[in-house]
Scaffold this active site. Structure first.
Site, mmCIF file in Angstrom:
data_model
loop_
_atom_site.group_PDB
_atom_site.id
_atom_site.type_symbol
_atom_site.label_atom_id
_atom_site.label_comp_id
_atom_site.label_asym_id
_atom_site.label_seq_id
_atom_site.Cartn_x
_atom_site.Cartn_y
_atom_site.Cartn_z
ATOM 1 N N HIS A 53 -11.043 6.839 5.809
ATOM 2 C CA HIS A 53 -10.364 8.026 6.325
ATOM 3 C C HIS A 53 -11.285 9.247 6.280
ATOM 4 O O HIS A 53 -12.171 9.325 5.425
ATOM 5 C CB HIS A 53 -9.135 8.345 5.462
ATOM 6 C CG HIS A 53 -7.999 7.398 5.648
ATOM 7 N ND1 HIS A 53 -7.386 6.750 4.598
ATOM 8 C CD2 HIS A 53 -7.339 7.014 6.765
ATOM 9 C CE1 HIS A 53 -6.393 5.994 5.061
ATOM 10 N NE2 HIS A 53 -6.354 6.127 6.375
ATOM 11 N N CYS A 93 -4.588 10.475 -1.485
ATOM 12 C CA CYS A 93 -3.683 9.487 -0.868
ATOM 13 C C CYS A 93 -2.365 9.297 -1.595
ATOM 14 O O CYS A 93 -1.397 8.835 -1.017
ATOM 15 C CB CYS A 93 -4.323 8.107 -0.825
ATOM 16 S SG CYS A 93 -6.074 8.088 -0.766
ATOM 17 N N ARG A 135 -8.027 3.781 11.908
ATOM 18 C CA ARG A 135 -6.591 3.915 11.666
ATOM 19 C C ARG A 135 -5.920 4.983 12.530
ATOM 20 O O ARG A 135 -4.687 5.037 12.614
ATOM 21 C CB ARG A 135 -6.338 4.279 10.195
ATOM 22 C CG ARG A 135 -6.844 3.273 9.189
ATOM 23 C CD ARG A 135 -5.988 2.025 9.163
ATOM 24 N NE ARG A 135 -6.488 1.055 8.202
ATOM 25 C CZ ARG A 135 -6.153 1.042 6.923
ATOM 26 N NH1 ARG A 135 -5.330 1.937 6.439
ATOM 27 N NH2 ARG A 135 -6.650 0.111 6.134
ATOM 28 N N ARG A 175 1.264 -1.659 7.298
ATOM 29 C CA ARG A 175 1.763 -0.380 6.789
ATOM 30 C C ARG A 175 2.651 0.374 7.774
ATOM 31 O O ARG A 175 3.263 1.386 7.406
ATOM 32 C CB ARG A 175 0.575 0.522 6.403
ATOM 33 C CG ARG A 175 -0.323 -0.075 5.347
ATOM 34 C CD ARG A 175 -1.179 0.972 4.672
ATOM 35 N NE ARG A 175 -0.347 1.967 4.012
ATOM 36 C CZ ARG A 175 -0.805 3.092 3.482
ATOM 37 N NH1 ARG A 175 -2.094 3.369 3.541
ATOM 38 N NH2 ARG A 175 0.004 3.956 2.900
ATOM 39 N N ASP A 178 0.809 -1.225 0.000
ATOM 40 C CA ASP A 178 0.000 0.000 0.000
ATOM 41 C C ASP A 178 0.844 1.278 0.000
ATOM 42 O O ASP A 178 0.303 2.367 0.180
ATOM 43 C CB ASP A 178 -0.928 -0.005 1.228
ATOM 44 C CG ASP A 178 -2.068 -0.999 1.074
ATOM 45 O OD1 ASP A 178 -2.956 -0.748 0.238
ATOM 46 O OD2 ASP A 178 -2.043 -2.046 1.756
ATOM 47 N N GLU A 191 0.515 9.400 1.206
ATOM 48 C CA GLU A 191 0.006 10.443 2.100
ATOM 49 C C GLU A 191 -0.182 9.954 3.531
ATOM 50 O O GLU A 191 -0.106 10.736 4.480
ATOM 51 C CB GLU A 191 -1.345 10.937 1.568
ATOM 52 C CG GLU A 191 -2.052 11.876 2.510
ATOM 53 C CD GLU A 191 -3.458 12.200 2.071
ATOM 54 O OE1 GLU A 191 -3.690 13.364 1.755
ATOM 55 O OE2 GLU A 191 -4.327 11.306 2.069
ATOM 56 N N ASP A 192 -0.425 8.647 3.683
ATOM 57 C CA ASP A 192 -0.717 8.152 5.029
ATOM 58 C C ASP A 192 0.504 8.119 5.942
ATOM 59 O O ASP A 192 0.366 7.969 7.149
ATOM 60 C CB ASP A 192 -1.347 6.752 4.939
ATOM 61 C CG ASP A 192 -2.719 6.834 4.308
ATOM 62 O OD1 ASP A 192 -3.453 7.786 4.631
ATOM 63 O OD2 ASP A 192 -3.048 5.968 3.472
HETATM 64 C C1 CIR Z 1 -5.170 1.196 2.990
HETATM 65 O O1 CIR Z 1 -6.161 0.548 3.350
HETATM 66 O O2 CIR Z 1 -4.357 1.649 3.799
HETATM 67 C C2 CIR Z 1 -4.963 1.424 1.513
HETATM 68 N N1 CIR Z 1 -5.450 0.293 0.804
HETATM 69 C C3 CIR Z 1 -5.670 2.677 1.063
HETATM 70 C C4 CIR Z 1 -5.135 3.907 1.693
HETATM 71 C C5 CIR Z 1 -5.824 5.120 1.199
HETATM 72 N N2 CIR Z 1 -5.251 6.278 1.768
HETATM 73 C C6 CIR Z 1 -5.901 7.398 2.010
HETATM 74 O O3 CIR Z 1 -7.125 7.452 1.892
HETATM 75 N N3 CIR Z 1 -5.211 8.424 2.495
#
Ligand code: CIR
Length: 265
Positions: free
Chosen positions: A170, A257, A139, A93, A68, A73-74
């Protein structure tokens, strides 16, 4: 506190290429496995859209160990004062953020390393010109929030915890900044207390995913395939550019993201 417009006026962006392992990325509901080549093509189109919006884009290499990690951005928050390493809440992650922080430090950014054992995903952080809203979610927990808040307050920001709607990954899956006093939000968020001082444009029903748009300088990048939202934004005077995200959306990812956007300093 930063100047008006800093929440959507950017000079540069950092993205990460998807790896082949993206096929194994996390998804809440299995709607199909993303196709690597199509993902790569859409990612390239995304990069070009950021460049057309006048950003200098740095493309980091794929990290196959982290399926991922294209959702960069996460893992970090970029503000004019510096970059904050975050702590993504999905177990697969968590390690991404430390790697990214090291890369960003190597590129010369001032990076505050994460010292929390709580969790915080960048997708839950909405930076507006007046307040930074942080959605508590599956999260992002209170402990991660408190840690981030202490850093951001020391930089002079007003920071507020809000609730990410149930069953929404999110906070920013459901809203985005359009300008200093306007946000785009889904109907379930549009009446939220945290938006009381904003003008809220509500995404038409059935197009909820379009709330994850990004204003980048003079253009709003919108996910392709949401004509009613595109029409609403054009009617309201925004210049838009639709960008395809069919593959990222299979993994609950969208436009915000896939980049770290760096403010003009
Ligand atoms: C996740 O579940 O972490 C990834 N498949 C998707 C993350 C999306 N990120 C975001 O909305 N900032």
């Amino acid at each position: 506190m930063s100047p008006a417009g800093f929440a959507y006026r950017f000079a540069a962006a950092i993205v990460r290429n998807p790896g082949r392992s993206v096929a194994g990325g996390i998804r809440a509901v299995d709607l199909g496995t993303p196709d690597f080549e199509r993902f790569r093509l859409e990612h390239a189109k995304y990069v070009r859209a950021l460049e057309r919006a006048k950003l200098q884009v740095t493309v980091l290499s794929e990290l196959e160990a982290y399926p991922d990690s294209v959702f960069i951005e996460d893992a970090a928050l970029c503000l004019p004062e510096g970059v904050v390493e975050l702590r993504p809440g999905a177990p697969s992650r968590t390690g991404e953020a430390g790697l990214l922080a090291g890369t960003l430090a190597g590129l010369g950014y001032d990076v505050i390393r994460c010292e929390s054992d709580g969790y915080i995903d960048g997708g839950d952080i909405l930076v507006t010109d007046t307040v930074i809203l942080v959605g508590l979610s599956a999260r992002t927990d209170l402990s991660g929030f408190e840690w981030l808040k202490s850093i951001l307050e020391s930089w002079g920001y007003t920071v507020q915890a809000v609730r990410t709607p149930d069953r929404v990954l999110h906070f920013k899956s459901d809203c985005s900044v359009l300008d200093s006093h306007t946000v785009l939000a889904t109907e379930r968020l549009s009446g939220a207390e945290c938006f009381a001082s904003f003008r809220v444009l509500t995404v038409p029903r059935g197009e909820e995913a379009a709330a994850n748009s990004i204003r980048v300088n003079d253009t709003v990048l919108v996910p392709a395939g949401y004509p009613a939202t595109a029409e609403l934004l054009v009617r309201e005077g925004y210049a838009i550019e639709p960008v395809p995200v069919s593959q990222p959306s299979l993994l609950d990812g969208g436009l915000s993201c896939m980049s770290l956007r760096l403010p003009v300093t």
